[in-house]
Scaffold this active site. Structure first.
Site, PDB file in Angstrom:
ATOM      1  N   GLU A   1       0.846  -1.205   0.000  1.00  0.00           N
ATOM      2  CA  GLU A   1       0.000   0.000   0.000  1.00  0.00           C
ATOM      3  C   GLU A   1       0.874   1.244   0.000  1.00  0.00           C
ATOM      4  OE1 GLU A   1      -3.222   0.356  -1.085  1.00  0.00           O
ATOM      5  OE2 GLU A   1      -3.668  -1.190   0.389  1.00  0.00           O
TER       6      GLU A   1
ATOM      7  N   ASP B   1      -4.746   0.776  -9.576  1.00  0.00           N
ATOM      8  CA  ASP B   1      -6.181   0.494  -9.638  1.00  0.00           C
ATOM      9  C   ASP B   1      -6.643   0.167 -11.054  1.00  0.00           C
ATOM     10  OD1 ASP B   1      -6.011   1.137  -7.001  1.00  0.00           O
ATOM     11  OD2 ASP B   1      -6.975   3.098  -7.188  1.00  0.00           O
TER      12      ASP B   1
ATOM     13  N   SER C   1     -14.086   2.225  -7.431  1.00  0.00           N
ATOM     14  CA  SER C   1     -15.199   2.395  -8.373  1.00  0.00           C
ATOM     15  C   SER C   1     -14.780   3.322  -9.504  1.00  0.00           C
ATOM     16  CB  SER C   1     -16.429   2.954  -7.659  1.00  0.00           C
ATOM     17  OG  SER C   1     -16.237   4.290  -7.246  1.00  0.00           O
TER      18      SER C   1
HETATM   19  P1  ADP Z   1     -13.313   4.920  -5.187  1.00  0.00           P
HETATM   20  O1  ADP Z   1     -12.606   4.833  -6.493  1.00  0.00           O
HETATM   21  O2  ADP Z   1     -12.487   4.424  -4.053  1.00  0.00           O
HETATM   22  O3  ADP Z   1     -14.663   4.290  -5.188  1.00  0.00           O
HETATM   23  P2  ADP Z   1     -13.223   7.715  -5.811  1.00  0.00           P
HETATM   24  O4  ADP Z   1     -13.506   8.934  -5.031  1.00  0.00           O
HETATM   25  O5  ADP Z   1     -11.884   7.568  -6.439  1.00  0.00           O
HETATM   26  O6  ADP Z   1     -13.560   6.467  -4.879  1.00  0.00           O
HETATM   27  O7  ADP Z   1     -14.283   7.593  -6.996  1.00  0.00           O
HETATM   28  C1  ADP Z   1     -15.652   7.721  -6.721  1.00  0.00           C
HETATM   29  C2  ADP Z   1     -16.261   8.598  -7.795  1.00  0.00           C
HETATM   30  O8  ADP Z   1     -16.295   7.892  -9.049  1.00  0.00           O
HETATM   31  C3  ADP Z   1     -17.711   8.952  -7.514  1.00  0.00           C
HETATM   32  O9  ADP Z   1     -17.807  10.084  -6.676  1.00  0.00           O
HETATM   33  C4  ADP Z   1     -18.214   9.253  -8.925  1.00  0.00           C
HETATM   34  O10 ADP Z   1     -17.816  10.541  -9.338  1.00  0.00           O
HETATM   35  C5  ADP Z   1     -17.459   8.244  -9.767  1.00  0.00           C
HETATM   36  N1  ADP Z   1     -18.283   7.033  -9.917  1.00  0.00           N
HETATM   37  C6  ADP Z   1     -18.054   5.809  -9.393  1.00  0.00           C
HETATM   38  N2  ADP Z   1     -19.029   4.923  -9.742  1.00  0.00           N
HETATM   39  C7  ADP Z   1     -19.896   5.625 -10.508  1.00  0.00           C
HETATM   40  C8  ADP Z   1     -21.112   5.292 -11.176  1.00  0.00           C
HETATM   41  N3  ADP Z   1     -21.649   4.059 -11.105  1.00  0.00           N
HETATM   42  N4  ADP Z   1     -21.735   6.264 -11.891  1.00  0.00           N
HETATM   43  C9  ADP Z   1     -21.194   7.490 -11.967  1.00  0.00           C
HETATM   44  N5  ADP Z   1     -20.070   7.864 -11.354  1.00  0.00           N
HETATM   45  C10 ADP Z   1     -19.414   6.956 -10.630  1.00  0.00           C
HETATM   46 MG    MG Z   2     -10.803   5.889  -6.975  1.00  0.00          MG
END
Ligand code: ADP
Ligand code: MG
Length: 384
Positions: free
Chosen positions: A34, A173, A128
């Protein structure tokens, strides 16, 4: 729009025709390694069964239409030639950033209609965002026949996140989402993106890897990544190496004695020991001893908590509560300050350990965590 039965039906309801195809790309957890990826170090992610799914068709008129079933609001319409990095954009910056990254790399992407739906929890440290970038990169690569390798797709997603969204993430990632394979953990050298799929047979070993999403995100995390990164870079400069990856574990005591700044010393110790822990985990898995990975995870957590200082009370509680009732090991995963932890347990203990963590959270007055098993799953792929 009310959600339909499938991404294809949702796409058709939005845009009036069937999509040309449907693609999926997973979120990930990182088993070990990490804050090593911006130090040219080693990481070991595995893909989750949870995916971002994109239904996509090409357009030739320069229009980019974006819709997410998971976000309020309707279709966002942009023009591909007007895409430029701007601060403060919403979720659409992630898919739009991929189009921007492809176009600025010279690929003739002339527009698209895109509908997205994701089962990857957002903001839980499970990537995500990388799932979203990777699914769009793969879809456009296929539709526009760009011929990009999996590595290049990952780099495209990272460029979108770094250069367009404005998040200075490493390459782990997107590479995890693009390159992981079912039943394996990915041993990735972030210096040259060389990698090896290592069998990670949890079920066959009678084990489970639980993901515990603490559902908290502390504001402290906002500037912490950049600060840790700057500290590591200054450590590398002080030690005269290109990156901290170039400090071998056996050289660590000598390296630490040459550093005067106490904070930089802690950061260097974390990076060098965590790189070493990746090697130890690889050795255990190659020897078929998945159980032996557990204590290495817990050591890694202590290093993130005490040396890098990117944990938080909720993550520490997951680790202590799980280990107290007999988990094999546990650690935070991802950027920290909230988000998720992973817990390696005997499969027969999984429910008991999960209950103990939930009870510990209730006793501490924290909101209930979300717990599910991390099943090592496939990377990005075309579904239809
Ligand atoms: P992580 O990658 O750890 O989940 P991040 O802050 O890097 O957190 O990314 C999250 C962001 O990605 C959300 O706030 C949104 O802007 C975008 N996102 C993730 N999944 C979706 C989705 N299904 N639809 C639209 N935007 C998304
Ligand atoms: Mg992210």
């Amino acid at each position: 729009m009310s959600p339909g039965a499938s991404p294809a039906e949702d796409f058709e309801a939005l845009y009036g025709t069937a999509p040309e195809g449907i693609w999926a790309a997973p979120g990930r957890v990182n088993l070990i390694g990490e804050y090593t990826d911006f130090n040219d170090g080693f990481v070991m992610p595995l893909a989750l069964p949870q995916t971002a799914v994109a239904a996509v068709s090409r357009r030739t008129d320069g229009v980019l239409r974006l819709h997410s079933a998971d976000m309020d609001g309707g279709v966002v319409q942009l023009r591909v030639e007007e895409l430029s990095p701007r601060a403060g954009a919403g979720w659409e910056a992630y898919p739009a950033g991929v189009v921007w990254a492809l176009r600025t790399a010279g690929h003739a992407v002339t527009g698209a209609d895109i509908h997205l739906a994701s089962t990857v929890p957002t903001g839980a440290g499970l990537s995500s965002s990388a799932a979203l970038e990777t699914v769009i990169a793969l879809a456009l690569n296929d539709l526009y026949e760009l011929g990009l390798s999996r590595d290049r797709l990952a780099v495209t997603g990272q460029r979108a996140e770094n250069g367009f969204v404005g998040v200075p993430c490493g390459i782990m990632d997107q590479t995890a989402s693009a390159c992981c394979t079912d039943g394996h953990v990915l041993h990735l050298d972030t210096r040259d993106i060389s990698r090896r799929q290592i069998p990670f047979d949890l079920a066959g070993s009678g084990l489970k890897l639980l993901v515990v999403d603490t559902r908290v995100q502390h504001a402290l995390g906002d500037g912490a990544y950049a600060e840790r990164r700057a500290g590591c870079e200054s450590g590398a400069r002080a030690l005269g190496v290109r990156a901290l990856r170039d400090i071998a574990y056996v050289q660590l005591p000598a390296a630490l004695s040459r550093l005067s700044d106490e904070t930089v010393r802690r950061y260097v110790r974390h990076v060098v020991t965590d790189n070493h822990r990746v090697g130890r985990v690889v050795a255990h898995l190659d020897a078929g001893d998945v159980r032996a990975v557990g204590p290495v995870l817990t050591e890694g957590h202590a290093s993130l908590r005490d040396d890098l200082r990117v944990s938080c009370p909720e993550l520490d509680l997951v680790v202590s509560a799980a280990n107290t009732v007999g988990a094999l090991g546990a650690r935070m995963t991802g950027g920290g300050f909230g988000g998720s932890a992973i817990v390696l347990v005997e499969a027969t203990d999984a429910d008991m350990v999960a209950r103990s963590v939930v009870e510990a959270f209730a006793t501490a007055g924290y909101a209930a965590p979300r717990i599910f098993p991390a099943v090592p799953s496939a990377g990005a792929r075309r579904l239809v």
